[in-house]
Design a protein around this motif. Structure first.
Motif, short mmCIF file in Angstrom:
data_model
loop_
_atom_site.label_atom_id
_atom_site.label_comp_id
_atom_site.label_asym_id
_atom_site.label_seq_id
_atom_site.Cartn_x
_atom_site.Cartn_y
_atom_site.Cartn_z
N GLY A 183 0.96 -1.13 0.02
CA GLY A 183 -0.02 -0.02 0.13
C GLY A 183 0.83 1.23 0.00
N SER A 196 1.96 3.06 2.46
CA SER A 196 2.63 2.88 3.55
C SER A 196 4.13 2.10 2.94
CB SER A 196 2.33 2.34 4.63
OG SER A 196 3.28 2.72 5.82
N ASP A 229 -0.34 -8.82 -1.20
CA ASP A 229 -0.94 -9.96 -1.40
C ASP A 229 -2.09 -9.80 -2.63
OD1 ASP A 229 -2.40 -8.04 -0.07
OD2 ASP A 229 -3.17 -9.54 1.42
N ALA A 283 -5.49 2.16 -1.86
CA ALA A 283 -5.46 3.23 -2.80
C ALA A 283 -5.40 2.71 -3.99
CB ALA A 283 -4.44 4.19 -2.38
N SER A 298 -9.04 4.54 -0.62
CA SER A 298 -8.45 5.94 -0.11
C SER A 298 -8.84 7.10 -1.30
CB SER A 298 -6.97 5.86 -0.13
OG SER A 298 -6.23 6.86 0.28
N TYR A 326 -16.98 13.72 -1.40
CA TYR A 326 -17.49 14.02 0.14
C TYR A 326 -17.75 15.48 -0.18
CZ TYR A 326 -14.99 9.82 1.05
OH TYR A 326 -14.62 8.30 1.02
N ASN A 370 -6.33 8.19 -4.17
CA ASN A 370 -5.17 8.13 -3.75
C ASN A 370 -4.32 7.19 -4.44
OD1 ASN A 370 -5.15 10.72 -2.37
ND2 ASN A 370 -5.93 9.70 -0.74
N ALA A 392 1.40 -12.17 -3.27
CA ALA A 392 2.50 -13.04 -2.43
C ALA A 392 1.82 -12.62 -0.87
CB ALA A 392 3.77 -12.36 -2.67
N THR A 393 1.09 -13.46 -0.33
CA THR A 393 0.73 -13.38 0.77
C THR A 393 1.58 -13.81 1.85
OG1 THR A 393 -1.73 -13.73 0.16
CG2 THR A 393 -1.29 -13.99 2.41
N VAL A 394 2.26 -12.72 2.85
CA VAL A 394 3.17 -13.18 3.87
C VAL A 394 2.54 -13.92 4.79
CG1 VAL A 394 4.82 -12.35 5.35
CG2 VAL A 394 4.72 -11.45 3.04
N TRP A 428 -3.97 -6.07 11.47
CA TRP A 428 -4.79 -7.19 11.58
C TRP A 428 -4.03 -8.37 11.03
CZ3 TRP A 428 -5.64 -8.33 6.39
CH2 TRP A 428 -5.40 -7.18 5.41
N VAL A 460 1.23 -12.79 11.41
CA VAL A 460 2.44 -13.41 10.94
C VAL A 460 3.73 -13.34 11.23
CG1 VAL A 460 1.04 -13.30 8.62
CG2 VAL A 460 2.62 -11.39 9.21
N MET A 483 -6.70 7.30 9.92
CA MET A 483 -6.75 6.52 8.40
C MET A 483 -6.39 7.35 7.23
SD MET A 483 -6.53 3.14 9.43
CE MET A 483 -7.06 2.53 7.91
C1 LIG Z 1 -13.01 3.25 2.10
C2 LIG Z 1 -11.87 4.02 2.45
C3 LIG Z 1 -11.67 5.38 2.02
C4 LIG Z 1 -10.53 5.92 2.42
N1 LIG Z 1 -10.40 7.53 2.06
C5 LIG Z 1 -9.29 7.98 2.37
C6 LIG Z 1 -9.22 9.37 1.76
O1 LIG Z 1 -10.09 9.86 1.29
N2 LIG Z 1 -8.04 10.12 2.07
C7 LIG Z 1 -7.01 9.43 2.81
O2 LIG Z 1 -5.79 10.07 2.93
N3 LIG Z 1 -7.18 8.09 3.35
C8 LIG Z 1 -8.22 7.62 3.07
N4 LIG Z 1 -8.27 6.08 3.25
C9 LIG Z 1 -7.41 5.67 4.46
C10 LIG Z 1 -6.60 4.71 3.61
O3 LIG Z 1 -6.10 3.54 4.76
C11 LIG Z 1 -4.95 5.19 3.33
O4 LIG Z 1 -5.05 6.58 2.80
C12 LIG Z 1 -4.05 4.57 2.93
O5 LIG Z 1 -4.46 4.16 1.41
C13 LIG Z 1 -3.51 3.32 3.65
O6 LIG Z 1 -2.31 2.91 3.18
P1 LIG Z 1 -1.30 1.62 4.00
O7 LIG Z 1 -0.14 1.36 2.98
O8 LIG Z 1 -1.03 2.38 5.30
O9 LIG Z 1 -2.53 0.50 4.49
P2 LIG Z 1 -3.28 -0.52 3.07
O10 LIG Z 1 -3.61 0.31 2.04
O11 LIG Z 1 -3.97 -1.47 3.68
O12 LIG Z 1 -1.98 -1.43 2.54
C14 LIG Z 1 -1.47 -2.59 3.21
C15 LIG Z 1 -0.96 -3.71 2.16
O13 LIG Z 1 -0.58 -4.69 2.49
C16 LIG Z 1 -1.23 -5.81 2.33
N5 LIG Z 1 -1.01 -6.71 3.14
C17 LIG Z 1 -1.56 -6.93 4.52
N6 LIG Z 1 -1.13 -8.13 5.12
C18 LIG Z 1 -0.32 -8.68 4.07
C19 LIG Z 1 0.34 -9.79 4.23
N7 LIG Z 1 0.59 -10.69 5.17
N8 LIG Z 1 1.19 -10.41 2.96
C20 LIG Z 1 1.19 -9.51 1.97
N9 LIG Z 1 0.37 -8.20 2.04
C21 LIG Z 1 -0.11 -7.94 2.98
C22 LIG Z 1 -2.60 -5.37 2.29
O14 LIG Z 1 -3.53 -6.17 1.61
C23 LIG Z 1 -2.42 -3.94 1.45
O15 LIG Z 1 -2.42 -4.17 0.09
C24 LIG Z 1 -9.51 5.39 3.31
C25 LIG Z 1 -9.84 3.96 3.65
C26 LIG Z 1 -10.78 3.49 3.21
C27 LIG Z 1 -10.78 1.77 3.28
#
Ligand SMILES: Cc1cc2nc3c(=O)[nH]c(=O)nc-3n(C[C@H](O)[C@H](O)[C@H](O)COP(=O)(O)OP(=O)(O)OC[C@H]3O[C@@H](n4cnc5c(N)ncnc54)[C@H](O)[C@@H]3O)c2cc1C
Length: 696
Positions: A162, A164, A187, A195, A213, A258, A397, A445-447, A487, A492, A673
């Motif tokens: 994602g 991050s 994964d 995003a 996002s 929004y 995003n 690839a699911t860790v 979560w 893991v 979030m």
């Molecule tokens: C419906 C919705 C609307 C949102 N709207 C906004 C918005 O308008 N603006 C904003 O800034 N933020 C918004 N957000 C928040 C959003 O969470 C963040 O913007 C950002 O996309 C999160 O990125 P991340 O990398 O932290 O987490 P994630 O996007 O969750 O990335 C984590 C990734 O790791 C993967 N992963 C997890 N476990 C494993 C594993 N064991 N092995 C391999 N892969 C794994 C996940 O599947 C995912 O692909 C929204 C969220 C949601 C759900």
């Protein structure tokens, strides 16, 4: 300055609430009373008034009339009809039974994914769900005997692709120096995490919408986030958007899904259905202007709702506004629920909050009853530029995920590196995981297993195993960033320390679904005189017409004659239940409802609300894509931000230092979030690893 002379404070409050919600229209209006003075031109049927557009005066229509046979899905009818919807199940299923039912639907559970590079990756598809649940069901508590040894060793492995995880990979590349190797494991079939985007082809138009996002704020130019945006090619965070293309006087549309700008301008509607004793349902158009006159609610309820709708605090109420993260005000807010805070603020009943402000916490996945009151203020701590209009790439995003990827691996997206080319280009999947590349991104690839080779403090490497197809593969790393989210991380990382395990035990994530509905035109909304609306039953609770940024728009103008995508965001609150149980119940509902059942509900919903305004679900719905997110949002309960009973907050425990060779990222660590938090947590995690592990 706003028209009444007030300045940034309202904006800041509005900003907090808009992040708080990334949701409901009603609140945006409530937080910007100054903007009430800014009356814009009215839509064609602005004066339609209360009840003029009633829902159809008949019972629910059959599948054929709703367009269920229109071929927008790839469902197997026989299969689908055998499967009861979650709502119809008499006895709760075990999670294994639930998954088996979803699996029996095969592709039909995930439903169609639209066209283009994201077509196989709409939310957590069945394949992603199944692989993830095998971890929870202990399938990988021991690595299989036939684990495939890749003989790969990386300086850093990032779990989660994602924003991050991608940011962590980029920052690692920029800071670690020449020759350092990094692998990102995700994964899903495409990078981006929450995003991502959906693409539709409707009558020759290519439409793009967000899967999760959505929008971003303009940052201060020299802030860390401002410089990060700049470093990935977003030199001008303010984007250009479609202009009004008529016919008829200009209607007010948002830059995001929004914000509900029509609420101030008489171009907003509230639909009252069976929950309010209305069958057929009825509209109140311009609820603010009409002070909710005609709404089928008692006078006392109307008075309470008007206070919330207009943002009118009870007399003498002083907003407890935190000055900085962790000051006494923020700590006090963290001791109560957002629900109690809102009741106190508006002087209204619990029932009023539970009925009309359900979306107030939807940026955290649940209703206000489950959330810490500080969650309403936490986004302020990210400090956007005051008065910067909310911005959004066509696919939300996903734009950032793509910009980061283009910076990491320039060949990963075809074309040049302008924002427009990165938005429009095709993903070159072959480039992502190329032998010899300093950074590699491995998808699907699911860790399933992360463990130090020896004692965490003394080991030199970490073993990471991931499932891909039917096989499990093993790589090694000198350092690991866990960016997948609470979560999954807690399950893991096999040797996770007690403190970190206990900390993650306090993270509750809740599900959400983004149902993107492509319609051939939005003349039905224009006929009602609205560009956004709110409802209280069925699928979702609001929708908003938005103009698309030109960097990916199909047309330079927007008009009711053109096709658009309307996003229905669905959260699963169960007010009164403990936070974790609300999440479990919501996931149950999300997983146990077939695509076909959701499709039927959505078609019925549109039929109920819009058929009197000329909408025909059979012809006017061009496509539906469901993006199901099983663990969409962190839902911080009271005490989450600053700890309870003298104990540190869970986020502080996880952010304090790496656990052995493993550092933690993902937006959920911040309690916001928000993609900015994703980047900031990645920055901290990478700095910690470079300082204390890789070079330490
Ligand atoms: C419906 C919705 C609307 C949102 N709207 C906004 C918005 O308008 N603006 C904003 O800034 N933020 C918004 N957000 C928040 C959003 O969470 C963040 O913007 C950002 O996309 C999160 O990125 P991340 O990398 O932290 O987490 P994630 O996007 O969750 O990335 C984590 C990734 O790791 C993967 N992963 C997890 N476990 C494993 C594993 N064991 N092995 C391999 N892969 C794994 C996940 O599947 C995912 O692909 C929204 C969220 C949601 C759900």
């Amino acid at each position: 300055m706003f028209e009444d002379g007030s300045c940034s404070r309202q904006f800041e409050t509005a900003h907090a609430r808009e992040v708080l919600r990334y949701a409901s229209g009603s609140r945006q209006r409530a937080q910007t009373p100054a903007r009430r003075l800014d009356f814009g031109p009215k839509g064609p049927l602005h004066d339609a008034g209360v009840g003029e557009f009633m829902g159809k005066g008949k019972e629910e229509r059959g599948d054929k009339a709703l367009g269920m046979e229109q071929g927008i899905t790839r469902r197997d009818f026989l299969n689908s009809t055998l499967l009861a919807s979650g709502a119809m199940l008499l006895a709760p299923l075990t999670s294994a039974e639930l998954l088996a039912r979803a699996a029996a639907q095969g592709e039909d559970w995930s439903g169609p994914g639209g066209v283009g590079d994201y077509a196989d990756s709409n939310g957590n598809t069945l394949a992603v769900l199944t692989a993830g649940h095998k971890i929870r069901d202990h399938a990988y508590d021991r690595l299989p005997a036939d684990v495939v040894e890749t003989h790969e060793t990386y300086d850093c492995v990032v779990v989660g692709g994602g924003i991050s995880g991608l940011a962590a990979a980029l920052l690692f590349k920029q800071r670690a120096g020449e020759g350092m190797k990094c692998l990102v494991l995700d994964d899903h079939p495409i990078f981006g995490g929450e995003a991502k985007r959906n693409e539709f082809l409707v009558d020759g138009h290519r439409l793009i919408a967000h899967q999760g996002s959505a929008f971003y704020f303009v940052p201060y130019p020299y802030s860390f986030i401002g410089r990060f945006y700049d470093s990935v090619g977003l030199k001008q965070p303010r984007l250009e958007y479609q202009k009004w293309g008529g016919p008829g006087p200009e209607m007010v549309v948002s830059t995001t899904p929004y914000g509900a700008p029509g609420l101030d301008r008489g171009q907003y509607g509230i639909f009252f259905g069976a929950k309010f004793g209305q069958k057929p349902g009825m509209w109140v158009v311009d609820p603010l202007g009409k002070k909710l006159a005609g709404a089928p609610i008692p006078e006392a309820t109307r008075a309470e709702w008007m206070k919330m709708l207009t943002g009118t605090s009870r007399p003498g109420w002083q907003e407890p506004r935190p000055q900085y993260d962790g000051d006494p005000v923020s700590r006090q807010l963290d001791t109560i629920t957002l629900e109690d805070h809102l009741m106190d603020r508006y002087g209204v009943s619990r029932e009023a909050v539970r009925t009309f402000l359900t979306d107030e916490g939807s940026g955290f996945g649940l209703g206000p009853d489950a959330l810490s009151a500080f969650s309403a203020y936490a986004p302020d701590m990210l400090h956007p530029l005051p008065n910067g209009e909310n911005q959004m790439f066509p696919g939300g995003n996903a734009g950032f995920a793509r910009l980061i990827m283009k910076t990491l691996l320039p060949g990963a997206i075809s074309g040049g590196d302008s924002v427009e080319e990165v938005c429009r280009g095709a993903v070159n999947f072959g480039i992502l995981d190329r032998l010899g590349s300093a950074t590699r991104v491995r998808l699907n690839a699911t860790v399933v297993w992360v463990q130090h080779d020896g004692e965490p403090e003394k080991s030199q490497t970490v073993t990471i195993a991931y499932a891909r197809g039917a096989k499990v593969y093993r790589v090694k790393a000198r350092a690991v960033v866990m960016a997948g989210g609470s979560w999954t991380t807690k399950n893991v990382v096999r040797d996770l320390g007690t403190a970190q395990r206990e900390a993650y035990g306090q993270f509750y994530r809740s599900p959400a679904m983004m149902a993107n509905v492509a319609v051939r035109n939005w003349k039905f909304l224009a006929k009602l005189g609205i560009t956004g609306c709110r409802w209280f039953e069925g699928v979702g609770s609001y929708m908003q017409v938005r103009k698309i940024a030109l960097v990916g728009a199909d047309s330079p103008t927007i008009s009711p004659e053109q096709p658009i995508v309307l996003a229905l965001k669905v959260i699963f609150p169960f007010p009164g239940l403990p936070t974790d149980q609300q999440g479990h119940r919501g996931r149950y509902q999300l997983i146990s409802t077939s695509f076909r059942e959701y499709e039927r509900q959505i078609r019925q919903q549109f039929d109920d609300m819009f058929s009197r305004a000329g909408f025909d679900p059979k012809h006017d719905i061009a496509g539906i894509v469901l993006n199901r997110w099983g663990h969409a949002y962190l839902s911080p309960q009271p005490g989450w931000y600053y700890g309870k009973d003298g104990k540190p907050s869970p986020r502080d425990v996880l952010r304090a230092e790496p656990f052995g060779r493993i550092a933690f990222a993902n937006t959920d660590l911040s309690g916001n979030m928000d993609h900015r938090a994703s980047i900031l947590e990645a920055d901290r995690a990478v700095r910690q690893l470079l300082d204390q592990v890789v070079r330490g």
